[in-house]
Motif scaffolding. Sequence first.
Motif, PDB file in Angstrom:
ATOM      1  N   HIS A  17       4.636  -0.518   0.245  1.00  0.00           N
ATOM      2  CA  HIS A  17       5.026  -0.589   1.237  1.00  0.00           C
ATOM      3  C   HIS A  17       4.654  -1.866   1.839  1.00  0.00           C
ATOM      4  O   HIS A  17       3.400  -1.496   1.710  1.00  0.00           O
ATOM      5  N   ASP A  30       0.803   5.094   2.062  1.00  0.00           N
ATOM      6  CA  ASP A  30       0.183   6.297   2.898  1.00  0.00           C
ATOM      7  C   ASP A  30      -0.489   7.068   2.226  1.00  0.00           C
ATOM      8  O   ASP A  30       0.333   7.691   1.085  1.00  0.00           O
ATOM      9  N   HIS A  63       1.191  -1.264   0.400  1.00  0.00           N
ATOM     10  CA  HIS A  63       0.467   0.195   0.135  1.00  0.00           C
ATOM     11  C   HIS A  63       0.857   1.311   0.342  1.00  0.00           C
ATOM     12  O   HIS A  63       2.011   0.920  -0.008  1.00  0.00           O
TER      13      HIS A  63
HETATM   14 NI    NI Z   1       2.373   2.369   5.930  1.00  0.00          NI
END
Ligand code: NI
Length: 226
Positions: free
Chosen positions: A159, A98, A96
């Motif tokens: 990550h 952020d 994903h």
């Molecule tokens: Ni994350």
Amino acid sequence: MVIEIPELLDKAEVRAIRAQLNAADWHDGRGTAGHRAISVKTNLQLHLDDPLAQDLGKRLVERLGQTQLFIASALPARIMSPRFNRYENSGAYGNHVDNAIFSVPGTQAHVRTDLSATIFLSDPEDYDGGELVIDDLFGEHRVKLQAGHMILYPGSSLHRVTPVTRGVRFAAFTWIQSFVAQDLQRSLLFDLDNAIQDLTADHPDHGAIDTLTNVYHNLLRQWSTT
Ligand code: NI
């Protein structure tokens, strides 16, 4: 730039924090995941307004403010209050990104997530799996640090956290808005800063130190966005 900040917390501090986290009030981590992330996230988190999370978070931010390597590499303008998570029973967080911007709860302020940070709070021998895997231009970084150490990486990176198949993995994580938004520019400044420190240690009277220091500050002035 992916940088390890060693010993942000010492062993005794980490043990005490882990004891508090063990007894804490954990909730399904999907509550704070975005639309895409929600399907790949199986962990537990403390609520943002949990007094323990707020208290520990404040201590961590204070510690970051006293940590020279963090300041030199992140050039922090704003630090989000750290959050806490717990992975066990094959809990994981798939690939994903952020969010680019977070609002600071209870305020009008926002933080642009130039950098992401994870502070490992469990010792690597206490759990299997649970690696933080970060993709950047140079490939894949697999990170599993000693308890008390922190990894700092560009907020722009994809990550994931691999499944924790034995034991429990506690961690704190946060985001930092830097005075310098671009990772490449931050890393150039960091290299220049280190070179100036080395030169100053070996040849304290060298005239080039003033010139290089001037270049450092002028670049910082040009590149800072905050
Ligand atoms: Ni994350």
